[in-house]
Design a protein around this motif. Sequence first.
Motif, mmCIF file in Angstrom:
data_model
loop_
_atom_site.group_PDB
_atom_site.id
_atom_site.type_symbol
_atom_site.label_atom_id
_atom_site.label_comp_id
_atom_site.label_asym_id
_atom_site.label_seq_id
_atom_site.Cartn_x
_atom_site.Cartn_y
_atom_site.Cartn_z
ATOM 1 N N GLY A 124 11.283 3.770 18.681
ATOM 2 C CA GLY A 124 11.233 5.113 18.118
ATOM 3 C C GLY A 124 12.499 5.454 17.350
ATOM 4 N N LEU A 125 13.667 5.115 17.942
ATOM 5 C CA LEU A 125 14.943 5.380 17.278
ATOM 6 C C LEU A 125 15.075 4.605 15.971
ATOM 7 N N THR A 126 14.727 3.312 16.011
ATOM 8 C CA THR A 126 14.856 2.474 14.819
ATOM 9 C C THR A 126 13.918 2.954 13.720
ATOM 10 N N SER A 127 12.696 3.333 14.084
ATOM 11 C CA SER A 127 11.744 3.852 13.100
ATOM 12 C C SER A 127 12.276 5.130 12.459
ATOM 13 N N LEU A 128 12.807 6.041 13.295
ATOM 14 C CA LEU A 128 13.343 7.303 12.785
ATOM 15 C C LEU A 128 14.559 7.078 11.904
ATOM 16 N N LEU A 129 15.502 6.254 12.379
ATOM 17 C CA LEU A 129 16.730 6.010 11.616
ATOM 18 C C LEU A 129 16.450 5.288 10.303
ATOM 19 N N THR A 130 15.474 4.379 10.300
ATOM 20 C CA THR A 130 15.112 3.684 9.067
ATOM 21 C C THR A 130 14.543 4.658 8.047
ATOM 22 N N SER A 131 13.737 5.604 8.521
ATOM 23 C CA SER A 131 13.162 6.608 7.612
ATOM 24 C C SER A 131 14.222 7.560 7.075
ATOM 25 N N LEU A 132 15.249 7.859 7.903
ATOM 26 C CA LEU A 132 16.308 8.791 7.491
ATOM 27 C C LEU A 132 17.379 8.125 6.644
ATOM 28 N N GLN A 133 17.468 6.808 6.696
ATOM 29 C CA GLN A 133 18.552 6.079 6.044
ATOM 30 C C GLN A 133 18.730 6.428 4.562
ATOM 31 N N PRO A 134 17.654 6.506 3.763
ATOM 32 C CA PRO A 134 17.852 6.818 2.338
ATOM 33 C C PRO A 134 18.453 8.189 2.096
ATOM 34 N N ASN A 135 18.383 9.087 3.092
ATOM 35 C CA ASN A 135 18.930 10.433 2.922
ATOM 36 C C ASN A 135 20.430 10.507 3.167
ATOM 37 N N PHE A 194 0.796 -1.229 0.000
ATOM 38 C CA PHE A 194 0.000 0.000 0.000
ATOM 39 C C PHE A 194 0.830 1.282 0.000
ATOM 40 N N GLY A 195 2.144 1.145 0.027
ATOM 41 C CA GLY A 195 2.999 2.326 0.002
ATOM 42 C C GLY A 195 3.053 3.087 1.311
ATOM 43 N N ILE A 196 2.624 2.457 2.408
ATOM 44 C CA ILE A 196 2.659 3.103 3.717
ATOM 45 C C ILE A 196 4.104 3.230 4.190
ATOM 46 N N ASN A 197 4.443 4.372 4.771
ATOM 47 C CA ASN A 197 5.798 4.593 5.267
ATOM 48 C C ASN A 197 6.186 3.494 6.240
ATOM 49 N N PHE A 198 7.328 2.853 5.993
ATOM 50 C CA PHE A 198 7.739 1.716 6.824
ATOM 51 C C PHE A 198 7.955 2.121 8.276
ATOM 52 N N GLY A 199 8.690 3.208 8.501
ATOM 53 C CA GLY A 199 8.989 3.622 9.857
ATOM 54 C C GLY A 199 7.730 3.882 10.669
ATOM 55 N N LEU A 200 6.763 4.563 10.064
ATOM 56 C CA LEU A 200 5.506 4.861 10.764
ATOM 57 C C LEU A 200 4.727 3.584 11.053
ATOM 58 N N ALA A 201 4.624 2.704 10.059
ATOM 59 C CA ALA A 201 3.900 1.444 10.248
ATOM 60 C C ALA A 201 4.558 0.592 11.329
ATOM 61 N N PHE A 202 5.884 0.545 11.319
ATOM 62 C CA PHE A 202 6.618 -0.242 12.310
ATOM 63 C C PHE A 202 6.346 0.266 13.722
ATOM 64 N N PHE A 203 6.341 1.585 13.887
ATOM 65 C CA PHE A 203 6.095 2.167 15.205
ATOM 66 C C PHE A 203 4.668 1.883 15.685
ATOM 67 N N LEU A 204 3.678 2.082 14.819
ATOM 68 C CA LEU A 204 2.282 1.904 15.214
ATOM 69 C C LEU A 204 1.951 0.439 15.499
ATOM 70 N N LEU A 205 2.521 -0.481 14.728
ATOM 71 C CA LEU A 205 2.232 -1.904 14.929
ATOM 72 C C LEU A 205 2.746 -2.406 16.273
ATOM 73 N N ASN A 206 3.753 -1.760 16.790
ATOM 74 C CA ASN A 206 4.335 -2.202 18.055
ATOM 75 C C ASN A 206 3.584 -1.706 19.282
ATOM 76 N N LEU A 207 2.731 -0.726 19.119
ATOM 77 C CA LEU A 207 2.050 -0.134 20.265
ATOM 78 C C LEU A 207 1.257 -1.148 21.099
ATOM 79 N N PRO A 208 0.488 -2.083 20.481
ATOM 80 C CA PRO A 208 -0.285 -3.028 21.311
ATOM 81 C C PRO A 208 0.575 -3.932 22.197
ATOM 82 N N PHE A 209 1.823 -4.175 21.790
ATOM 83 C CA PHE A 209 2.676 -5.079 22.565
ATOM 84 C C PHE A 209 3.229 -4.426 23.830
#
Length: 211
Positions: free
Chosen positions: A98-109, A62-77
């Motif tokens: 939070g760090l991993t989600s942020l760094l993963t999103s920044l990695q391509p830059n 669906f083209g959803i941002n990986f970092g955002l999806a990763f962070f939200l999916l972990n909330l229930p745990f």
Amino acid sequence: MTQLINALGFWNTSATRHTPVEDVQGIFSGSLVAALGLYVLASAGLLTGSTAGIAFLLHYAFGINFGLAFFLLNLPFFYLSWKRLGVAFTMKTFIAIGLTSLLTSLQPNVMSIATIHPAWAALLGGLLLGFGLLALYRHRASLGGVGILGIYMQERFGIRAGLVQMAVDLCVLAAAFFVTTPPVVFYSVLGAVVLNLFLTINHRADRYVAL
């Protein structure tokens, strides 16, 4: 000077608790290495297991941002973590996610992988993720999701965290057949096996106790 050395944890020869400084560097380093592993896998179009694998599925389908999806999916745990593993573990894990989600999103830059063979991406990405998770585990943190469940199962029932994660990962990767091609799934499974074998061999309560 002695107080500074003790605070940093240098040259300790007896079993002691990790100092705050050690926890900060361990969680940051583990998150950074894990983010690099996720980026290597993504560069080859591969997936992994656990909540990261589900985030990859959502990203590819669906083209959803990986970092955002990763962070939200972990909330229930976090409920399981809070109830069973304590406040300190939960807070460290929240920071690591939070760090991993942020760094993963920044990695391509900050870097770009022009081409990489999927087999090499599976091996390298799996090992990097394994090293990152091992660093987090040893500082009483994880990347959430099945990692939280795996640590709980190991500490409560003696079932190794790597085996728990491997079983769930294979289920997640089976779902990948619906969004990608069989070769991609094959190499993704290879990466998951590398990751979880690494954790099974190296993350053992009888050899290392995180304090």
